[in-house]
Write a protein that holds these residues in place. Structure first.
Motif, PDB file in Angstrom:
ATOM      1  N   ALA A   2      10.643   9.872   4.590  1.00  0.00           N
ATOM      2  CA  ALA A   2       9.801  10.122   3.413  1.00  0.00           C
ATOM      3  C   ALA A   2       8.954   8.892   3.144  1.00  0.00           C
ATOM      4  O   ALA A   2       9.361   7.773   3.467  1.00  0.00           O
ATOM      5  CB  ALA A   2      10.645  10.448   2.184  1.00  0.00           C
ATOM      6  N   SER A   3       7.798   9.116   2.546  1.00  0.00           N
ATOM      7  CA  SER A   3       6.934   7.995   2.198  1.00  0.00           C
ATOM      8  C   SER A   3       6.249   8.272   0.869  1.00  0.00           C
ATOM      9  O   SER A   3       6.108   9.429   0.452  1.00  0.00           O
ATOM     10  CB  SER A   3       5.900   7.738   3.289  1.00  0.00           C
ATOM     11  OG  SER A   3       5.010   8.820   3.402  1.00  0.00           O
ATOM     12  N   ILE A   4       5.819   7.178   0.226  1.00  0.00           N
ATOM     13  CA  ILE A   4       5.126   7.285  -1.050  1.00  0.00           C
ATOM     14  C   ILE A   4       4.001   6.264  -1.078  1.00  0.00           C
ATOM     15  O   ILE A   4       4.194   5.110  -0.676  1.00  0.00           O
ATOM     16  CB  ILE A   4       6.100   7.091  -2.236  1.00  0.00           C
ATOM     17  CG1 ILE A   4       5.386   7.278  -3.566  1.00  0.00           C
ATOM     18  CG2 ILE A   4       6.781   5.728  -2.172  1.00  0.00           C
ATOM     19  CD1 ILE A   4       6.351   7.384  -4.753  1.00  0.00           C
ATOM     20  N   ALA A   5       2.832   6.700  -1.526  1.00  0.00           N
ATOM     21  CA  ALA A   5       1.695   5.801  -1.637  1.00  0.00           C
ATOM     22  C   ALA A   5       1.791   5.024  -2.943  1.00  0.00           C
ATOM     23  O   ALA A   5       2.100   5.605  -3.994  1.00  0.00           O
ATOM     24  CB  ALA A   5       0.393   6.605  -1.607  1.00  0.00           C
ATOM     25  N   ASN A  59       0.811  -1.215   0.000  1.00  0.00           N
ATOM     26  CA  ASN A  59       0.000   0.000   0.000  1.00  0.00           C
ATOM     27  C   ASN A  59       0.847   1.269   0.000  1.00  0.00           C
ATOM     28  O   ASN A  59       0.486   2.285  -0.583  1.00  0.00           O
ATOM     29  CB  ASN A  59      -0.918   0.025   1.212  1.00  0.00           C
ATOM     30  CG  ASN A  59      -1.768  -1.218   1.311  1.00  0.00           C
ATOM     31  OD1 ASN A  59      -1.611  -2.011   2.234  1.00  0.00           O
ATOM     32  ND2 ASN A  59      -2.647  -1.431   0.350  1.00  0.00           N
ATOM     33  N   ALA A  60       1.966   1.214   0.690  1.00  0.00           N
ATOM     34  CA  ALA A  60       2.838   2.386   0.782  1.00  0.00           C
ATOM     35  C   ALA A  60       4.238   1.931   1.130  1.00  0.00           C
ATOM     36  O   ALA A  60       4.432   0.881   1.747  1.00  0.00           O
ATOM     37  CB  ALA A  60       2.335   3.365   1.828  1.00  0.00           C
ATOM     38  N   MET A  61       5.204   2.735   0.736  1.00  0.00           N
ATOM     39  CA  MET A  61       6.595   2.463   1.098  1.00  0.00           C
ATOM     40  C   MET A  61       7.227   3.738   1.617  1.00  0.00           C
ATOM     41  O   MET A  61       6.789   4.843   1.303  1.00  0.00           O
ATOM     42  CB  MET A  61       7.369   1.923  -0.104  1.00  0.00           C
ATOM     43  CG  MET A  61       6.867   0.571  -0.563  1.00  0.00           C
ATOM     44  SD  MET A  61       7.860  -0.173  -1.858  1.00  0.00           S
ATOM     45  CE  MET A  61       9.349  -0.576  -0.939  1.00  0.00           C
ATOM     46  N   THR A  98       3.302  11.727  -1.984  1.00  0.00           N
ATOM     47  CA  THR A  98       4.499  11.630  -1.162  1.00  0.00           C
ATOM     48  C   THR A  98       4.413  12.558   0.036  1.00  0.00           C
ATOM     49  O   THR A  98       3.646  13.534   0.032  1.00  0.00           O
ATOM     50  CB  THR A  98       5.752  11.990  -1.980  1.00  0.00           C
ATOM     51  OG1 THR A  98       5.613  13.326  -2.489  1.00  0.00           O
ATOM     52  CG2 THR A  98       5.949  11.031  -3.146  1.00  0.00           C
ATOM     53  N   SER A  99       5.195  12.249   1.042  1.00  0.00           N
ATOM     54  CA  SER A  99       5.311  13.129   2.199  1.00  0.00           C
ATOM     55  C   SER A  99       6.730  13.064   2.720  1.00  0.00           C
ATOM     56  O   SER A  99       7.427  12.060   2.515  1.00  0.00           O
ATOM     57  CB  SER A  99       4.315  12.739   3.286  1.00  0.00           C
ATOM     58  OG  SER A  99       4.611  11.464   3.793  1.00  0.00           O
TER      59      SER A  99
END
Length: 119
Positions: A49-52, A32-34, A59-60
Motif C-alpha cells: 500500500a502507498s499514500i501520497a 513525497n510518498a510513503m 492511496t493505492s
C-alpha cells in the motif's frame, strides 16, 4: 536524510488484525510518498500500500489486500499506519516501511517488522 522506524508486528491468528506504525524523522518535509512493502521467505519484496503526502493523500493497494488493509497518515506525529484486518496465512512476511523524498529521487527504508499469521 529520512529515518523510518516501524513497530506493531507480531503473531496473530487467521482472521485477526494488526496495526503497523512507521515513524519518520529527519527531512520529513521533503517526503513525497510513503508506503508499506512486504517480503515473504523466498519471494520478492512487493508493494502492499502507498499514500501520497499531499493534500489529497491519495492511496493505492495491491489487489491481494484491497478491502482488508488500510493505509493512513498522521501528519502531527509524522507517522504512517497500516491497519490490517482479516489477516490470512499468506500475509505472513517481513513488512517494510518506505519513503520516497526529494522529488521522488531518494528512497529510505525502515528495518522491517515481522508479521506472522497462523492458520
Amino acid at each position: 536524510q529520512v529515518k523510518l522506524v516501524e513497530s506493531g508486528g507480531g503473531l496473530v491468528q487467521a482472521g485477526g488484525s494488526l496495526r503497523l506504525s512507521c515513524a519518520a524523522s529527519g527531512s520529513i518535509f521533503s517526503i513525497n510518498a510513503m508506503g508499506w512493502y512486504r517480503q515473504a521467505p523466498g519471494k520478492q519484496r512487493e508493494l502492499v500500500a502507498s499514500i501520497a503526502i499531499t493534500s489529497s493523500g491519495s492511496t493505492s493497494y495491491a489487489d491481494s489486500v484491497k478491502g482488508r488493509f488500510t493505509i493512513s497518515g498522521d501528519n502531527a506525529r509524522n507517522t504512517v499506519y497500516l491497519q490490517m484486518n482479516s489477516l490470512k496465512p499468506e500475509d505472513t512476511a517481513v513488512y517494510y516501511c518506505n519513503a520516497r523524498w526529494a522529488n521522488y529521487l531518494t528512497t529510505s527504508w525502515g528495518q522491517g517488522t515481522q508479521v506472522t499469521v497462523s492458520s
